[in-house]
Scaffold this motif. Sequence first.
Motif, PDB file in Angstrom:
ATOM      1  N   ILE A   1       0.782  -1.205   0.014  1.00 22.10           N
ATOM      2  CA  ILE A   1      -0.048  -0.261  -0.147  1.00 22.10           C
ATOM      3  C   ILE A   1       0.768   1.208  -0.066  1.00 22.10           C
ATOM      4  N   ILE A   2       2.179   1.226   0.809  1.00 22.24           N
ATOM      5  CA  ILE A   2       2.771   2.324   0.562  1.00 22.24           C
ATOM      6  C   ILE A   2       3.329   2.649  -0.913  1.00 22.24           C
ATOM      7  N   MET A   3       3.563   1.446  -1.669  1.00 24.09           N
ATOM      8  CA  MET A   3       3.909   1.649  -2.866  1.00 24.09           C
ATOM      9  C   MET A   3       2.681   2.176  -3.716  1.00 24.09           C
ATOM     10  N   VAL A   4       1.589   1.637  -3.666  1.00 26.10           N
ATOM     11  CA  VAL A   4       0.455   2.202  -4.292  1.00 26.10           C
ATOM     12  C   VAL A   4       0.413   3.459  -4.293  1.00 26.10           C
ATOM     13  N   CYS A   5       0.373   3.993  -3.027  1.00 27.42           N
ATOM     14  CA  CYS A   5       0.443   5.613  -2.533  1.00 27.42           C
ATOM     15  C   CYS A   5       1.520   6.305  -3.307  1.00 27.42           C
TER      16      CYS A   5
END
Length: 115
Positions: A47-51
């Motif tokens: 999710i850090i990568m998504v954001c």
Amino acid sequence: MVTDKDGYIHLIQYLTEHLGLFESSDSTIIGGDTVMELFEEQLAAQIIMVCGQNPALTFAQRNTVIREVDAIVYDLEEILAKVAHHNATSEQTLFITEFSGLIKNLFDQEIAKLQ
């Protein structure tokens, strides 16, 4: 955003089809992380990568993503209740990494639709 989509339902079915992997303790344990700790760590990283890959997401959209991840973790806790606190084996770690990547793909698809 994703938890109400067919893709998520298919991923949960994929997980349930592979529950035997989590019920077996014949394999080598590679670290001290439990099954749920690994899921949480892997999902957080994804999710850090998504954001990070989508800096145009609004604050509200980012909050929606976080709420969705919370719902996913809750679902995982329900499905894996009997083994959630067992130390993860190498095979389980590989599965968790793959599964978390598939969750990221769901978010990537839904965010692409927003833009």
